[in-house]
Structures are given as C-alpha cells and as structure tokens.
Design a protein around this motif. Sequence first.
Motif, mmCIF file in Angstrom:
data_model
loop_
_atom_site.group_PDB
_atom_site.id
_atom_site.type_symbol
_atom_site.label_atom_id
_atom_site.label_comp_id
_atom_site.label_asym_id
_atom_site.label_seq_id
_atom_site.Cartn_x
_atom_site.Cartn_y
_atom_site.Cartn_z
ATOM 1 N N PRO A 78 -31.268 -8.315 -3.818
ATOM 2 C CA PRO A 78 -31.539 -6.989 -3.368
ATOM 3 C C PRO A 78 -32.660 -6.805 -2.834
ATOM 4 C CG PRO A 78 -31.359 -6.572 -5.304
ATOM 5 C CD PRO A 78 -30.017 -8.211 -5.657
ATOM 6 N N HIS A 79 -33.766 -7.998 -3.442
ATOM 7 C CA HIS A 79 -35.030 -7.931 -3.270
ATOM 8 C C HIS A 79 -35.553 -8.937 -2.191
ATOM 9 C CE1 HIS A 79 -34.348 -11.503 -6.115
ATOM 10 N NE2 HIS A 79 -35.109 -12.120 -5.945
ATOM 11 N N ILE A 80 -34.551 -9.489 -1.824
ATOM 12 C CA ILE A 80 -34.866 -9.985 -0.822
ATOM 13 C C ILE A 80 -33.879 -10.293 0.429
ATOM 14 C CG2 ILE A 80 -36.881 -11.694 -2.027
ATOM 15 C CD1 ILE A 80 -33.746 -14.427 -1.136
ATOM 16 N N ILE A 81 -33.357 -9.441 0.479
ATOM 17 C CA ILE A 81 -31.962 -9.396 1.392
ATOM 18 C C ILE A 81 -31.392 -7.744 1.560
ATOM 19 C CG2 ILE A 81 -29.926 -9.716 2.276
ATOM 20 C CD1 ILE A 81 -29.746 -12.354 0.574
ATOM 21 N N TRP A 82 -32.389 -7.013 2.609
ATOM 22 C CA TRP A 82 -31.616 -5.425 2.477
ATOM 23 C C TRP A 82 -31.491 -5.121 3.942
ATOM 24 C CZ3 TRP A 82 -36.535 -8.233 2.214
ATOM 25 C CH2 TRP A 82 -37.406 -7.289 3.439
ATOM 26 N N PRO A 83 -29.993 -3.990 3.977
ATOM 27 C CA PRO A 83 -30.063 -3.477 4.759
ATOM 28 C C PRO A 83 -30.795 -3.755 6.085
ATOM 29 C CG PRO A 83 -28.476 -2.311 3.223
ATOM 30 C CD PRO A 83 -29.726 -3.038 2.579
ATOM 31 N N LEU A 84 -29.913 -3.726 7.594
ATOM 32 C CA LEU A 84 -30.557 -3.274 8.286
ATOM 33 C C LEU A 84 -29.680 -2.370 9.596
ATOM 34 C CD1 LEU A 84 -33.762 -3.360 9.816
ATOM 35 C CD2 LEU A 84 -33.298 -5.514 10.456
ATOM 36 N N ARG A 85 -30.659 -2.344 9.938
ATOM 37 C CA ARG A 85 -29.218 -1.046 11.216
ATOM 38 C C ARG A 85 -30.037 -1.889 12.733
ATOM 39 N NH1 ARG A 85 -24.575 1.531 11.064
ATOM 40 N NH2 ARG A 85 -25.025 2.478 11.932
ATOM 41 N N PHE A 86 -29.032 -1.928 13.765
ATOM 42 C CA PHE A 86 -29.516 -2.614 14.903
ATOM 43 C C PHE A 86 -28.864 -2.198 15.998
ATOM 44 C CE2 PHE A 86 -29.636 -5.645 12.289
ATOM 45 C CZ PHE A 86 -30.339 -6.888 12.532
ATOM 46 N N VAL A 87 -30.240 -1.177 16.372
ATOM 47 C CA VAL A 87 -29.463 -0.890 18.177
ATOM 48 C C VAL A 87 -29.383 -1.414 19.321
ATOM 49 C CG1 VAL A 87 -30.734 0.850 19.639
ATOM 50 C CG2 VAL A 87 -31.620 1.718 17.221
ATOM 51 N N MET A 88 -28.642 -1.338 20.169
ATOM 52 C CA MET A 88 -27.995 -2.448 21.210
ATOM 53 C C MET A 88 -28.166 -0.815 22.401
ATOM 54 S SD MET A 88 -24.900 -4.370 21.964
ATOM 55 C CE MET A 88 -24.210 -5.382 21.502
ATOM 56 N N PRO A 89 -29.347 -1.823 23.066
ATOM 57 C CA PRO A 89 -28.906 0.007 24.325
ATOM 58 C C PRO A 89 -27.549 -0.347 25.457
ATOM 59 C CG PRO A 89 -30.909 -0.713 23.826
ATOM 60 C CD PRO A 89 -30.674 -1.983 23.169
ATOM 61 N N HIS A 90 -27.470 0.240 25.924
ATOM 62 C CA HIS A 90 -26.218 -0.033 27.154
ATOM 63 C C HIS A 90 -26.838 -0.380 27.975
ATOM 64 C CE1 HIS A 90 -22.922 0.113 29.877
ATOM 65 N NE2 HIS A 90 -22.504 -0.446 28.797
ATOM 66 N N ALA A 91 -26.889 -1.953 29.073
ATOM 67 C CA ALA A 91 -27.694 -1.563 30.292
ATOM 68 C C ALA A 91 -26.612 -1.547 31.043
ATOM 69 C CB ALA A 91 -28.502 -2.862 30.658
ATOM 70 N N ARG A 92 -26.368 -1.214 32.177
ATOM 71 C CA ARG A 92 -24.716 -1.114 33.275
ATOM 72 C C ARG A 92 -24.432 -2.825 33.320
ATOM 73 N NH1 ARG A 92 -24.695 4.840 35.842
ATOM 74 N NH2 ARG A 92 -24.446 5.994 33.893
ATOM 75 N N ASP A 93 -25.946 -3.283 34.278
ATOM 76 C CA ASP A 93 -25.553 -4.346 34.200
ATOM 77 C C ASP A 93 -25.305 -5.443 33.624
ATOM 78 O OD1 ASP A 93 -27.492 -4.486 33.333
ATOM 79 O OD2 ASP A 93 -29.068 -5.677 35.350
ATOM 80 N N GLN A 94 -24.740 -5.462 32.208
ATOM 81 C CA GLN A 94 -24.583 -6.404 31.186
ATOM 82 C C GLN A 94 -22.770 -6.170 31.255
ATOM 83 O OE1 GLN A 94 -26.475 -8.694 30.677
ATOM 84 N NE2 GLN A 94 -27.773 -8.067 31.814
ATOM 85 N N ARG A 95 -22.496 -6.392 29.666
ATOM 86 C CA ARG A 95 -21.538 -6.577 29.116
ATOM 87 C C ARG A 95 -20.878 -5.291 29.125
ATOM 88 N NH1 ARG A 95 -24.315 -9.264 26.945
ATOM 89 N NH2 ARG A 95 -23.919 -11.539 26.197
ATOM 90 N N PRO A 96 -19.824 -4.524 29.409
ATOM 91 C CA PRO A 96 -19.172 -3.120 30.424
ATOM 92 C C PRO A 96 -19.085 -2.259 28.503
ATOM 93 C CG PRO A 96 -17.365 -4.662 30.413
ATOM 94 C CD PRO A 96 -18.473 -5.177 30.034
ATOM 95 N N GLU A 97 -19.088 -0.810 28.176
ATOM 96 C CA GLU A 97 -19.460 -0.613 27.093
ATOM 97 C C GLU A 97 -17.654 -0.563 26.183
ATOM 98 O OE1 GLU A 97 -19.773 4.170 26.079
ATOM 99 O OE2 GLU A 97 -20.548 3.561 27.777
ATOM 100 N N LYS B 11 -30.004 5.393 28.304
ATOM 101 C CA LYS B 11 -29.909 7.133 28.108
ATOM 102 C C LYS B 11 -29.247 6.188 26.545
ATOM 103 C CE LYS B 11 -31.356 8.556 31.236
ATOM 104 N NZ LYS B 11 -32.814 9.353 31.638
ATOM 105 N N ARG B 12 -27.914 5.164 26.777
ATOM 106 C CA ARG B 12 -26.954 5.318 25.534
ATOM 107 C C ARG B 12 -27.461 3.839 24.729
ATOM 108 N NH1 ARG B 12 -22.832 8.709 24.762
ATOM 109 N NH2 ARG B 12 -21.302 7.307 24.943
ATOM 110 N N GLY B 13 -26.124 4.330 23.327
ATOM 111 C CA GLY B 13 -26.220 2.840 22.883
ATOM 112 C C GLY B 13 -26.129 2.335 21.885
ATOM 113 N N PHE B 14 -25.489 1.827 21.223
ATOM 114 C CA PHE B 14 -24.585 2.031 19.856
ATOM 115 C C PHE B 14 -25.276 0.659 18.791
ATOM 116 C CE2 PHE B 14 -22.811 0.079 24.483
ATOM 117 C CZ PHE B 14 -21.717 0.980 23.707
ATOM 118 N N VAL B 15 -25.434 1.175 17.781
ATOM 119 C CA VAL B 15 -26.312 1.407 15.768
ATOM 120 C C VAL B 15 -24.571 0.799 15.596
ATOM 121 C CG1 VAL B 15 -27.244 1.926 14.166
ATOM 122 C CG2 VAL B 15 -27.290 2.882 16.833
ATOM 123 N N TYR B 16 -25.319 -0.859 14.439
ATOM 124 C CA TYR B 16 -24.101 -1.031 14.005
ATOM 125 C C TYR B 16 -25.382 -1.791 12.935
ATOM 126 C CZ TYR B 16 -25.410 -5.946 16.185
ATOM 127 O OH TYR B 16 -26.053 -7.176 16.266
#
Length: 503
Positions: A79-98, A139-144
């Motif tokens: 837990p000292h050298i590895i820790w959780p991180l939340r990732f934000v993926m913005p949704h771009a309409r011209d890319q992979r569908p929602e 405008k929107r996105g996903f967090v994991y």
Amino acid sequence: MDVYDLMVIGGGINGAGIARDAAGRGLSVALCEKDDLASHTSSASTKLIHGGLRYLEYYEFGLVRKALQEREVLLKAAPHIIWPLRFVMPHARDQRPEWMIRAGLFLYDHLAKREVLPGSETVSFAKHPAGAPLKDAFKRGFVYSDGWVQDARLVVLNAVDAAEHGAKIHTRTACVAARRDDGHWIVTLAREDGSRFEVRARALVNAAGPWVQSLIEDKLAMPSSKSIRLVKGSHIVVKKLFDHPFAYIFQNPDKRIIFAIPYEKDFTLIGTTDVEYRGDPARVAIDAQEIAYLCEMSNRYFHSQIAPADVLSTYSGVRPLLDDAADNAASVTRDYALEMDLAGAPLLSVFGGKITTFRKLAEEAVDKLAPLLGNRKATWTADAPLPGGDMPGADFGRFLQGLGQRCPWLPAALAERWARAYGTRVGKLIGQAASLAELGEEVLPGLYAAELEYLAEQEWATRSEDILWRRSKLKLHLPANAAEVVDAWLAARAQSRREALSA
C-alpha cells in the motif's frame, strides 16, 4: 564455484519476482542484471496496476480477469507504493459508442472479485471536478478504478525480499555465456570492471525481457520456439494540467488510448505510444513524432494546450511482447508464455507479460521449476506483503499519521515521501536519529546522507541515476546539477570504504 538451485538472468520485474518466489520456497537463488535493477522496461511503464480495459476490445477476457485479480492482491501487498486511482474517460461521440463503453465497464467491474476499489459510474462534467480542465465539447463521461504503482520500486522491493530469503543479487553483472554440464548450468558472469566468475546452477531462468530471444540464440546457442515483438512506449512529463486527484483516459481517432495522470504532485504524465521497434533496446528514446503525437492528443481534450517546448522530461521503454502476429503494435497481446526446455538441466524462458501480472507469472514459473528441483513447498506470495507493506489493514493514511507522531521533527513533505518509498522500512533508514541534523549531511534539498547510505547499502544503488530516477523521482524536483552532486557523494563513500578495508 558457487552452486545454486536457480540462476535468474534479468533484474526486471519478472526476474525479481521469480527470484523472490523461489527463494521464499527455500530454493537457493542467484540473480544477475547487466545494469541496475529495473533499468529498462520495468521502469518505463505507464505505472499502472490495471486489468487493461482496452484489452476487452481484443477479447482478452482471461488476461483481463487475471490482471484484475492481481490488482487486488498487489494493492494489499504494497500500500505504500501501490494505491487506488480513479480514471475519467470523456465520451467523444465520434469514438466508441456509449453503450459499448458501458458494457465494457460492466465487465471490468465484474470479471473478478473487487474488495478494495469502487465500481464505475457515469458522470456529468458540469458537476464533476474532472470536468473543469476539459474542453466544453465534452459534456459527459465515465469514471472507473485502477491502481498506480511506483514501478521501479516494485522491482527493487521484490529483489530486497528475495535477498532477505537468501537470494544473491548481482547488479551491474552480465551473463556472457551459459552451457549445460553434467545436469547443471555453468553460467559465466562479467562484472562492470571486466572481471569474470562462474556459478553452477541446477536450473536457469531467462527473464531478460527485450533480450530474452537473443539470450537463447546468442548466449546459449539454442533455437527458440517463440519470438517477441519489440514495441516502444514513450511518455512525456509537463507541468500539471489539472489540480485534482483523478487521472484521464482518452480515446483517440486512431483507436489508441493515452493516459494523463497526476504525477509527483507538480506534473502531469502523458502516454503511452505504441511503435514497432527494431533497434537496440538499451538505446531506446522518444522521437519528435511521438512527442508531437502526445501533445496533439492531450490538446484534443484539455483547455490547457501544450507544445513540444513545454515537455520537461521524457522516458521510453521497449516492451518485449509475445508475438501473436497482430496487425498493429497496439493490439499485440500483453499476456505471457513460459517456455521450458528440458533437454538437460532445465531452462525456463519468459516471453511477454505486464507489470500487473508479474506475481502470478513468477508463481507459475516456480511451480514449473520447483518440483524438478525436488522442492514441493506451497505457494506463498499471494498473502505476503512486500517489504515495507506490512501496514495494519493496508492503511497507508494511518501509517503516515503514525510516522508524523513518532517523528514530529520530520518535515511533512519528507515524511510523506519516505513513507511512500519505504513504508514500514522507514525506521531502518531513520535508525536512532531524533532530528534532521542526525540524518547526516543534507546533500541536496530534502536528500540526506542517511537516505543515500540506505539506498547504497540496502537497495544496490551505485550511481545517481539509480537514486534520482529509479529509487525515487527526485530528478524532477532537484537542481540541474543534482546527478553530479550525488555521484560525487557516492564516489567519496566508495573511496572511504576502500581506505577502511585497506587500513
């Protein structure tokens, strides 16, 4: 001539992990690395402990599941050298569908049991702190969730644990030849000063990373049934582009993804590229085209625009991926294969892999080798913390608070850096010191003689690059002459030790 059960060639994450696992099962182990530990691929990653969300597109469900399982194990082990991180993926309409992204994230949340990390969610950037740095079009996105790792320290801590279980670690020592002889391997090793020595081993592990295939064909003069595909991954470091704890994952028009990650408090790390590589892995470096590409992809999403002139630091590594005849570098599998040659003393060669699955790879490797060496001891690393990681409840915050209470004289920034780097081993570094003055000379701002001594004595550091880049990232924070100052200190220490021995 020293005799071992196992000789491991390669001091990257796979070699160090195998040495640790084998030594912990009672095998006698030696490891050689021609440079410093984690000198190449293992210190040039994007520094993520992750399942590999994008691998779902290539139907690599088994690999993603295995990596997600390991993600949980490693978050608890270090837990000292590895820790959780939340990732934000913005949704771009011209890319992979929602709907496709939602389906992928559902799989990512449920392919393996998840105890430590929260699941994914959909967010509105008008209400989420990660929205402010993004262009208004998003405008929107996903967090994991995934994890962050100090990758080179992960390698070093595996080597430390291996040594504490009896393994002999030879850094700056190259394997120049190996041959089978009467049920053993005779391995010729060359030190940095040109001197050579031989060791005898009952089995040999080839964990040479980008050099795995050439070691088989050139040093061992044997054919290889598998081949690797060298893929260069490059990263850039710029002044921080946002001031919140979230990282970003960006989908790009070429179907690749890049990450933008909070880095060392003051910076943003952006990467990685995927470029076929055919040169010397030891001389890999980012090129102007890669820098321009990463700047362009960042600029596609962020209000704050960057140019090549804004890049403060770069690093590149060559990933030795298992060649699966994929059409492009980005889609080559990140899984691994273990090749056994039993035409005499055993030889195990490691092809491919990723940093997240190193522990499982090591366990499987030793499972194959140990019975051949008369060892049937149980696996052990799944529940064993790495050095410094034995914190109650894997609670880093509580540990850091306790360190501040025990050593109120430590500046808060130094206490946090040391807690992150050394975990519960920080007590070994501090020793009997009860004030900053008792840590010895402040060789550079925030870098005391006690830490340099610890790194040289306990972690095989022999030069400034080992200390300022791999054991830490102080290179980003210290003056331009920092390397010169540290090398001078190390040279004076070596001279003093030579004089003491000859006295």
